[in-house]
Design an enzyme around this catalytic site. Structure first.
Site, PDB file in Angstrom:
ATOM      1  N   LYS A 163       0.899  -1.131   0.089  1.00 41.96           N
ATOM      2  CA  LYS A 163      -0.043   0.043   0.291  1.00 41.96           C
ATOM      3  C   LYS A 163       1.130   1.047   0.032  1.00 41.96           C
ATOM      4  O   LYS A 163       0.528   2.413  -0.700  1.00 41.96           O
ATOM      5  CB  LYS A 163      -0.665  -0.008   1.004  1.00 41.96           C
ATOM      6  CG  LYS A 163      -1.922   1.044   1.346  1.00 41.96           C
ATOM      7  CD  LYS A 163      -3.028   1.302   0.188  1.00 41.96           C
ATOM      8  CE  LYS A 163      -3.645   2.676   0.277  1.00 41.96           C
ATOM      9  NZ  LYS A 163      -4.736   2.690   1.194  1.00 41.96           N
ATOM     10  N   LYS A 188      -1.065  11.551   5.439  1.00 38.28           N
ATOM     11  CA  LYS A 188      -0.714  10.795   6.141  1.00 38.28           C
ATOM     12  C   LYS A 188      -0.148   9.470   5.763  1.00 38.28           C
ATOM     13  O   LYS A 188       0.922   9.053   6.237  1.00 38.28           O
ATOM     14  CB  LYS A 188      -2.081  10.277   6.935  1.00 38.28           C
ATOM     15  CG  LYS A 188      -2.020   9.395   8.068  1.00 38.28           C
ATOM     16  CD  LYS A 188      -2.123   7.844   7.836  1.00 38.28           C
ATOM     17  CE  LYS A 188      -3.536   7.431   7.426  1.00 38.28           C
ATOM     18  NZ  LYS A 188      -3.736   6.094   7.011  1.00 38.28           N
TER      19      LYS A 188
END
Lengths: 303, 303
Positions: free
Chosen positions: B175, B243
Site C-alpha cells: 500500500k 498521512k
C-alpha cells in the site's frame, strides 16, 4: 497541393524518423529524403525514395517537409542554417517538425520561415519506436489548424491520436508536459520497487497487487516485466529522456513555472547519465537507486 | 468456523469502513459492529447488524474481525489497548486490518495477537469510497496465506483484485508503494497543468493530447475533468494522502531506502495541509502550485 498526392520530404532518418518516413512512402506518397549518415538513406532509396543532398534541396522539391532531429540546435541549423530549409523554401511549403525541442525554438523557426512563405507545424510524437513502426503514434500539434487539416491524411499514416493543441510552440509544450508525467512514473516505479525490495516485500507481488488500482499507468503496465527479466535495453534511451527533461526545466524557467518533482526527476536522469547508463532504457533509472540503496531489484541484474 | 456463515465483526465505520461492513452484511453474514461515533452504528443496526460496546466485546463474539481506522496509533490502541481486541480474543480468531498503517505497526500487532491464538492479516485497500461501495476495491494482503484462503469469500464481496503479497506487514508495504505512485501522478499532473497554462497552451487540449500515450494513468483518466469543472471536493482527502506519505517516509527511513521524488511529493502535501486545504481532494494539491506560480488553472476556481 494538387489533387494528386503531394510530394513529401523527410529529413532525419533516425530510429523514429526512418520508420515514419517509411510509412509515408508505403502510403503511396512520393518521398525525398536527406540524412547525415548514409545507411538509412540507402535503405529508403531502395524502397523508392529519392535522395537530396541538403535540406535546401529537399525543400525546393516538396510540398510538405518533415524533420525529426535530436535537439533544438539541430532543428535550428537544418531549418535556418547554411543550405538549410529556408534557402530552398517556396511559397505554400508546409513544414512539420516531429522532433522534441524547446517551444521557444519552435516559435523562432516558424517565425523565420513565415518570412519566406512557409507555414510551420510543431508536431512532436509519443509512442516510441514501436508506435513509429506501427503508425500508432500520439501526435501533439501546434500551429495553424488549417495547415494541420491539409496534412492530416499524412499524419493519419503516422499516428492514431492527433491533437491540435494551439498556436505555434504549443505542440512542444504539450510534449514537455507529457515528459513531466512519463518521468514521474519512471522515478516513482523505481522508488516503489526499491522500497518494496528493502521493506521485505516481493516486488513482483507488489506490482501485481497495485497495477490495477489508482496507481495504474502505462509505465507499470509495460516496464516492470522487462526489469524483472533483467532487460534494461531501450526502448526509449535514457539520454533522450534527460534531454527532454532539460527542455522542461529550461521552459519552466522561461515562463516562471515553479516545478519541484519534475526537477528532482531531471536530476535523477542527469545522475544516470553521469553514472554511464545513458544508452539504457529510461526505466533503467532504477539503477541510480540501486546504487544509492546498496540493493539490487533482482539478484543478478543482466544489465 | 462452522459450515454456516462465520460471524463477522467490523470496527471503524468511517466512509470506507461503513460501506465495506454494509457489503458484508448484504452478503448474508451475521455482523457485529463497533464505532466511536454513533450515527454509522445506528445505520447498520437498522440494516441488521448487532452493536458491541468495545473492541473486546466484538472480538469475543466473532470468527473474523475487521478494523478500518485512521492511523497506526488507532490500530495499536484498538487491537492491544484497554478493552481492545486482545482482551476479547479467542483461539482461532482471524483478525483483518483494512486500515493503511505502518508495516512495523502491523507486525507488532500481529505478533502480540499471535500470543493469544489470533491469526492476523494486514489488508489495506485502494479504490476509494466508490470502490468500497461497489465492492470493487484492490486489496493487498500480508500474513499467512492459508488464513487469507479461509476469509477469501468475505474478501470477494469487498474487492475485485485480491493479492497475497507475502508475510505479515507486506500488505502495508504494498500500500505504501501504491501511494508513492499515486502521489507522483497527482504532483506530476499538477506540475504539467500549471506548466501548460503558463507556457500558453490550453491545459484541456494538453490533457486530451497526452492521456492516450506513454503518460496514460488512472490520475489523468479521472481527475482533470473534475479540476476543469472547478470541483476540488473529495474523493480521497488530501490529509489522508499526507498521512499515507508520512508512512512511506517513516518506513523508508526504517529500512534505509533513499527516496527523492516521493519526499518532494510528501512535502507538497504537507504544504497543502499547512495552507488549509487538507479537507479537499488529493488532486487539489495543484492549489499549492497555483499559489507558488501566481497562476490559476481556470479563471475562477470554485474551490
Amino acid at each position: 497541393m494538387s489533387s494528386q498526392n503531394p510530394v513529401i520530404g523527410y529529413i532525419g532518418l533516425g530510429l523514429m524518423g526512418k520508420a515514419m518516413a517509411r510509412n509515408i512512402l508505403k502510403a503511396g506518397y512520393p518521398l525525398v529524403v536527406h540524412n547525415r549518415s548514409r545507411a538509412a538513406v540507402n535503405e529508403l532509396v531502395e524502397e523508392g525514395a529519392v535522395e537530396a543532398h541538403s535540406p535546401a534541396q529537399v525543400a525546393s522539391q516538396v510540398d510538405v517537409l518533415f524533420t525529426n532531429l535530436p535537439d533544438s540546435p539541430d532543428v535550428e541549423s537544418v531549418a535556418l542554417g547554411k543550405e538549410g530549409i529556408i534557402e530552398g523554401a517556396h511559397d505554400g511549403l508546409i513544414y512539420v517538425d516531429n522532433s522534441t525541442i524547446k517551444p521557444a525554438t519552435a516559435r523562432k523557426v516558424a517565425e523565420a520561415l513565415t518570412e519566406v512563405g512557409v507555414i510551420s507545424l510543431d508536431a512532436p510524437v509519443s509512442g516510441g519506436d514501436i508506435g513509429a513502426r506501427e503508425g500508432t503514434l500520439t501526435i501533439m500539434v501546434g500551429g495553424p489548424e488549417e495547415a494541420l487539416e491539409r496534412v492530416r491524411p499524412i499524419f493519419d499514416v503516422l499516428g492514431k491520436a492527433i491533437t491540435h493543441v494551439g498556436d505555434c510552440g504549443t505542440g512542444q509544450s504539450a510534449k514537455a508536459a507529457n515528459q513531466i508525467m512519463v518521468a514521474a512514473q519512471m522515478i516513482a516505479m523505481s522508488e516503489l520497487l526499491i522500497f518494496a525490495r528493502k521493506a521485505g516485500a516481493d516486488p513482483q507481488k507488489v506490482i501485481q497487487a497495485i497495477r490495477g488500482g489508482a496507481a495504474q499507468c502505462w509505465t507499470l503496465d509495460v516496464k516492470p516485466e522487462r526489469l524483472f527479466e533483467g532487460n534494461r535495453q531501450p526502448g526509449f534511451k535514457a539520454y533522450m529522456q534527460a534531454k527532454d527533461l532539460a527542455i522542461v526545466v529550461d521552459t519552466a524557467q522561461e515562463y516562471g513555472v515553479p516545478l519541484f518533482s519534475a526537477l528532482v526527476d531531471a536530476q535523477m536522469y542527469n545522475a544516470m547519465l553521469e553514472m554511464g547508463m545513458g544508452e539504457l532504457d529510461n526505466s533503467a533509472v532504477i539503477g541510480v537507486l540501486e546504487t544509492l540503496s546498496g540493493s539490487k531489484l533482482i539478484e543478478e541484474a543482466q544489465v
